[in-house]
Design an enzyme around this catalytic site. Structure first.
Site, mmCIF file in Angstrom:
data_model
loop_
_atom_site.group_PDB
_atom_site.id
_atom_site.type_symbol
_atom_site.label_atom_id
_atom_site.label_comp_id
_atom_site.label_asym_id
_atom_site.label_seq_id
_atom_site.Cartn_x
_atom_site.Cartn_y
_atom_site.Cartn_z
ATOM 1 N N HIS A 63 0.938 -1.136 -0.097
ATOM 2 C CA HIS A 63 -0.077 -0.080 -0.121
ATOM 3 C C HIS A 63 0.997 1.169 0.056
ATOM 4 C CE1 HIS A 63 -3.925 -2.151 1.461
ATOM 5 N NE2 HIS A 63 -3.766 -2.127 0.173
ATOM 6 N N ASP A 65 1.239 4.106 1.440
ATOM 7 C CA ASP A 65 1.669 4.580 2.718
ATOM 8 C C ASP A 65 2.663 3.965 3.313
ATOM 9 O OD1 ASP A 65 -0.310 2.608 3.290
ATOM 10 O OD2 ASP A 65 -0.765 3.644 5.283
ATOM 11 N N HIS A 66 2.988 2.895 2.696
ATOM 12 C CA HIS A 66 4.237 2.095 3.330
ATOM 13 C C HIS A 66 5.405 2.015 2.160
ATOM 14 C CE1 HIS A 66 2.208 0.274 6.989
ATOM 15 N NE2 HIS A 66 1.161 0.867 6.209
ATOM 16 N N HIS A 138 -4.076 -8.747 6.728
ATOM 17 C CA HIS A 138 -4.737 -7.458 6.213
ATOM 18 C C HIS A 138 -5.512 -7.664 4.813
ATOM 19 C CE1 HIS A 138 -4.904 -3.151 5.801
ATOM 20 N NE2 HIS A 138 -3.910 -2.993 4.938
ATOM 21 N N ASP A 206 -0.877 -2.863 10.005
ATOM 22 C CA ASP A 206 -1.786 -3.283 8.971
ATOM 23 C C ASP A 206 -2.251 -4.488 9.290
ATOM 24 O OD1 ASP A 206 -0.887 -0.613 8.309
ATOM 25 O OD2 ASP A 206 -1.896 -0.989 6.376
#
Length: 303
Positions: A63, A65-66, A138, A206
């Site tokens: 994702h 944001d990572h 997740h 997550d």
């Protein structure tokens, strides 16, 4: 000694007062970065740590944001005249994702080697420490990571004397060398005591709370775990998007028997995490609502 810094504590998007979740560890001259969201370079600069000695990057999942901060990080490392190879560890598809992001960072003075994880867990050994990856729950394939620094037992001179070894050979065995002398084989374990407690840091973000997290974090000196929501009424939302609340993270920390818990990966709507910590500490007293740049120096127990 293992230095740990939680560079950022945000989830989903960077904010003016909170960078995206990223962890940096330093051990024996080498640095490890876990996750690299947008703004990680700035968070590192604010902390005063350098990206140049990063030898290993681990990614929990893909994702944005990572991992969206990776191209800029690579360019910064290249501009710092780095030439040593860089190892990247992450879920299946890592090579494709990294190559895609490198479209805007195509020319680097160092080699990138990708190691794609498979199965529910995997241990990767390095000089003096190991990284343990474990699959979590997740809405895409996601892994947690533990950094483990093992500690050998003390040298036992009585054992060496009983073997009839001359003192000039003791140091070589103590350093891990296997000796062949007069037709006999001597291994380090023959002169060393029981292994002593090492250092362990476990990082998970997550995920819904699952048994694998507690099992792999067991006995950690520091457990860094996502707490997306502090508001009790948002548990249903956490379940829907496969995240965790503060209270679920605290229950995992209690179950795993860790020494301390740092909460991270806060929702952008969660502006004051500390407001919810009294209830969290009723579950796990050594819990902290982490903040950007929080760091800790972990040392071996003195005996």
């Amino acid at each position: 000694m293992l230095d740990i810094c939680l560079l950022g504590t945000g989830g989903m998007m960077p904010l003016p007062y909170r960078w995206l979740t990223s962890l940096m560890a330093r051990y024996n001259g080498q640095s490890i970065l876990i996750d690299c969201g947008e703004g990680t370079q700035i968070a590192m600069k604010e902390k005063g740590w350098s990206p140049k000695p990063i030898g290993i990057m681990c990614f929990t999942h893909f994702h944005a944001d990572h991992i969206s901060g990776l191209p800029g990080m690579l360019l910064t490392m290249g501009n710092a005249e780095r030439t040593e190879p860089l190892l990247m560890i992450g879920p299946k598809g890592l090579t494709k994702v990294v190559n895609s992001l490198r479209t805007i960072a195509p020319e680097l003075p160092f080699e990138i080697r990708c190691m794609e994880l498979s199965g529910s867990s995997q241990v990767i050994g390095f000089d003096g420490f190991q990284i343990e990856a474990y699959k979590v729950n997740h809405n895409v394939t996601c892994y947690g990571y533990s950094i483990v620094v093992n500690r050998a037992g003390k040298f036992d001179p009585l054992k060496a004397e009983r073997l009839g070894l001359e003192k000039r050979y003791w140091g070589r065995l103590q350093k891990g060398e296997i000796l062949e002398l007069e037709g006999k084989t001597y291994t380090p374990d023959m002169v060393m005591g029981e292994a002593r407690k090492g250092i362990k840091v476990s990082y998970c973000t997550d995920s819904r709370p699952v048994e694998a997290i507690a099992v792999n974090a067991r006995g950690a000196d520091l457990f860094i775990c996502e707490g997306m929501y502090g508001e009790p009424e948002k548990k249903a939302k956490a379940k829907e998007y496969k995240h965790m609340t503060f209270y679920e993270a605290a229950e995992l920390a209690h179950k795993a028997g860790v020494q301390r818990l740092w909460l991270t990966h806060y929702s952008p709507s969660l502006t004051r995490p500390e407001e919810y910590m009294d209830k969290v500490r009723e579950i796990f007293p050594q819990a902290v609502a982490a903040r950007d740049g929080m760091s800790m120096e972990l040392k071996f127990d003195e005996e």
